[in-house]
Design an enzyme around this catalytic site. Structure first.
Site, PDB file in Angstrom:
ATOM      1  N   ASP A 150      -3.272   0.370  19.526  1.00  0.00           N
ATOM      2  CA  ASP A 150      -3.162  -0.706  20.513  1.00  0.00           C
ATOM      3  C   ASP A 150      -3.193  -0.104  21.921  1.00  0.00           C
ATOM      4  OD1 ASP A 150      -2.205  -3.234  21.799  1.00  0.00           O
ATOM      5  OD2 ASP A 150      -1.917  -3.826  19.726  1.00  0.00           O
TER       6      ASP A 150
ATOM      7  N   HIS B  56       0.770  -5.312  25.496  1.00  0.00           N
ATOM      8  CA  HIS B  56       0.274  -5.760  24.190  1.00  0.00           C
ATOM      9  C   HIS B  56       0.706  -4.822  23.067  1.00  0.00           C
ATOM     10  CE1 HIS B  56      -2.799  -6.764  21.107  1.00  0.00           C
ATOM     11  NE2 HIS B  56      -2.930  -7.922  21.717  1.00  0.00           N
TER      12      HIS B  56
ATOM     13  N   SER C  52      -3.436 -11.324  17.315  1.00  0.00           N
ATOM     14  CA  SER C  52      -2.797 -10.028  17.594  1.00  0.00           C
ATOM     15  C   SER C  52      -1.326 -10.057  17.232  1.00  0.00           C
ATOM     16  CB  SER C  52      -2.890  -9.694  19.091  1.00  0.00           C
ATOM     17  OG  SER C  52      -4.090  -9.073  19.400  1.00  0.00           O
TER      18      SER C  52
END
Lengths: 658, 82
Positions: free
Chosen positions: A32, A105, A435
């Site tokens: 990520d 994220h 996600s």
């Protein structure tokens, strides 16, 4: 995350899952944007020594040292050679050339999968509760592959290569890129190599829904995860000057609006730009917006940026309306000004008012956090949908998990909106996407791996899929928010994950590396194409009949061709699938139940009863689909369930005509 | 532009590695040097695939494609977060 553990039943069944020992031996690798090691979710209190199997490292770089890792965050690496080769050297004033997460994220996904327990977590008081990852005792290894300019395939492959060498048990990838054959897709190739080593690879399905054929990461050795909602909402009502109220959602927390109705204008009427309704940067006329509430349409630019544009033009608040693309799906954002998001129907009604009244007024009533929202889950509109465009014979997505308004850990380098103008710092943020659903499954897979260390990746996925549910407790089918109607297997795959049931599935559909190689033969890949994945010479046996229908997948997809000209009415096609079930429970006899929503497809299973007397005993069965010709784009859904009265081993069926 | 360099992932058939090479890395290096003196490897892959990534011109990529032991040469793809 807060709420999802309760929503998934993990709180009531804590004693079913291993709390120590094998649970803390599981290592989840997350590819990520990196990691924010100072997050409380990486507190390693109570965790024992790092598993002896671990071969990874905590790499150093910008603002990241080897002491950034601990017994929770046991590894952190970064991969930027491909990125820098294409876009030039990393600008270290903008992003850290290290595993450090400047985006948020990566910290969100990693903490969702395996974050430690943190009490009193919230975003500005929203979604308050005890936050935890799905596998609280699993270890985390972060592999930073995504940068400001994107995630490059050379870096992704390098990270997957290293993660396998490091000995992770689960890989979580909340990223994707288009649709290409498996021998051209780096994620599919890397995942194959990981699967060969016994690593389960969980990937997000994509956010291109509700369009059909919008999935990414569809290789059969990948667990493909779509997104659903929780039973939690953040209501913020729109109250119009005509006395009507409309439901919306918001995570705004700041100076309140004055307690009076405020002048209200439609962005499309406050702009000279042809797309002024979208509130793109520099498109609003400040004289027409200043001191007013502004209605913007969703689409093209980020939702939070629209609020920022309204604020920059002097607006005091925003109502953000969905269009046909998003329908009634409401995604909450931590806007920089008082704002709420409304569905398409409400948006249309509000626009009618705006267009009919030159002195329109509005205010927003913020209500905080509400739980117990029903129905839930519903399939998120953005969640990518089947059919599988690469291999229609494999039903994807595999299942859905929570992916809407998920609270989890965040980077200290960026505000909750991610906008450069957002200088707020938060420990947790609430965001949405597949996600977010993917790491739920990665963490839950970690729990199953801890409980059943001997299970293969396919066995773990089978347990998650065959125990997933497709109906609410009321018996009604899980809804699709994009249509307001019951969702189908192209939307939710096998259904919504139920981890407590998955712990003890009774039977599993297992798969070996050879099964996947036979699958590649069945889809007519050439020897060099197979060799790319197999990493060795592999030639399909010309005397052997390979069939995708015989891949021991826990779901059934039967793509059929409508005869040219649409004729052929009355003619029927017979397709046979073979499957093998492995007993992972007590000796028992399972009986089959078959459900089909149409008489146009007759489904039979032979034998209709399977008796297992030993652990790991295998029994095969055949499914025969007899389908009469139907017009193209017809889909008929069904289900096969094996049950011994204690377990239900369910598989979705899709018969489709193109 | 044929002179422009792009990033490629080169998949190698290690079963075809000549016996004169002791290690895969040396064979990869030799294969790359046979088409470009200046190209450098970004990564060598040894677990999930066999091969390497590098920057090549279109002509160099075409030339490498014809070398023994090359399974495929794929151009870099940009993925995005979901």
């Amino acid at each position: 995350t807060t709420r999802t553990p309760e929503f998934l039943g993990l709180d009531k069944s804590a004693d079913l899952f291993p709390e120590s020992g094998s649970a803390s031996e599981v290592i989840i690798g997350v590819l990520d944007t990196g990691i924010w090691p100072e997050s409380k979710s990486f507190d390693d209190t109570g965790l024992g020594p790092i598993p002896s199997s671990w071969k990874g490292e905590c790499e150093t770089g910008t603002n990241f040292t080897s002491s950034s890792c601990n017994r929770k965050l046991i590894g952190a690496r970064f991969f930027s050679k491909g990125y820098e080769a294409t876009l030039g050297p990393i600008d270290e004033s903008k992003e850290s050339k290290s595993p450090r997460d400047d985006d948020g994220h990566g910290t969100h996904t990693a903490t969702t999968a395996a974050g430690s327990v943190v009490e009193g977590a919230s975003l500005f008081g929203f979604a308050e509760g005890t936050a935890r990852g799905m596998a609280t005792r699993a270890r985390i290894a972060a592999y930073k592959v995504c940068w400001i300019g994107g995630c490059f395939s050379t870096d992704i492959l390098a990270a997957l290569d290293k993660a396998v060498e490091d000995n992770v048990n689960i890989l979580s990838l909340s990223l994707g890129g288009g649709m290409s054959d498996y021998y051209r897709d780096s994620v599919a190739m890397g995942a194959f190599g990981a699967m060969e080593k016994g690593i389960l690879v969980s990937c997000s399905a994509g956010n291109s829904g509700p369009s059909p054929y919008s999935l990414s990461n569809v290789a059969p050795w990948i667990t493909t995860v779509g997104a659903g909602t929780l039973d939690r909402d953040f209501p913020a009502f729109v109250s119009l000057g005509n006395g009507k109220n409309y439901s919306g959602v918001s995570l705004y927390r700041g100076d309140p609006l004055p307690g009076t109705l405020l002048p209200f204008v439609y962005a499309g009427n406050a702009s000279n730009a042809p797309n002024g309704n979208l509130c793109m940067t520099n498109t609003l006329i400040p004289e027409k917006v200043a001191g007013k509430m502004v209605m913007c349409d969703r689409g093209v630019n980020p939702r939070v940026q629209k609020g920022s544009v309204v604020k920059a033009a002097g607006g005091i608040g925003m109502v953000l309306a969905n269009t046909g693309t998003n329908g009634e799906e409401l995604v909450a954002d931590a806007h920089l000004l008082p704002a709420t998001a409304v569905g398409q129907k409400s948006g249309d009604a509000i626009k009618s008012y705006l267009f009919s009244d030159h002195d329109a007024t509005v205010t927003i009533l913020f209500e905080g956090t509400k739980v117990g929202i029903q129905p839930s889950p519903v399939v998120a509109a953005f969640s990518s949908r089947g059919p599988n465009s690469i291999t229609p014979d494999i039903l994807k997505p595999d299942l859905i998990a929570p992916g809407v308004n998920i609270l989890a850990g965040w980077s200290g380098a960026v505000g909750p909106t991610g906008l450069p103008t957002d200088k707020r710092h938060v420990d947790f943020n609430i965001i949405s996407g597949t996600s977010m659903s993917c790491p739920h499954i990665s963490g839950l897979a970690g729990l199953l791996k801890a409980a059943h260390p001997e299970w293969s990746p396919a066995a773990i996925r089978s347990a998650l899929m065959t125990t997933a549910y497709t109906n609410y407790k009321s018996g009604q089918k899980i809804q699709d928010v994009a249509t307001g109607k019951p969702s189908t297997a192209f939307d939710h795959g096998a259904g919504h994950v139920d981890p407590v049931s998955a712990l003890n599935p009774g039977l599993i559909y297992d798969l070996t590396v050879d099964d996947y190689l036979n699958f590649l033969c069945a889809i007519n890949y050439s020897a060099p194409q197979i060799s790319i994945l197999a990493k060795r010479n592999f030639t399909c046996d010309t005397d052997k009949k390979y069939s995708v229908a015989d891949l021991n997948y826990p779901s059934f997809a039967v793509p059929l061709q409508t005869p040219l000209g649409g004729g052929g009415e009355g003619s029927s096609t017979v397709v046979k699938h073979t499957r093998t079930l492995t007993n992972v429970g007590s000796p028992s006899t399972y009986k089959v139940s078959i459900f089909s929503e149409s008489e146009s497809v007759k489904i039979s299973v032979e034998p209709g009863s399977l008796s297992f007397s030993e652990l790991n005993e295998k029994k095969s069965f055949k499914v025969t689909f007899t389908a009469t010709s139907m017009p193209s784009n017809t889909n008929i859904f069904g289900r096969i369930e094996w049950s011994d009265g204690k377990h239900v081993v369910g598989s979705p069926i899709v018969v489709s005509w193109t | 532009n044929d002179e422009e360099r792009r990033t490629y992932i080169v998949h190698m058939a290690t079963s075809q590695m000549p016996e004169s090479f002791q290690e895969r890395a040396h064979w990869y290096d030799s294969s790359l040097k046979s088409v470009s003196e200046s190209a450098e490897m970004l990564y060598k892959y040894s677990n999930v695939i066999h091969g390497f990534s590098t920057r090549l011109t279109a002509e160099e990529a075409r030339s490498l494609q014809g070398r023994p032991g090359i399974l495929s040469i794929l151009e870099e793809v940009r993925y995005e977060l979901h």
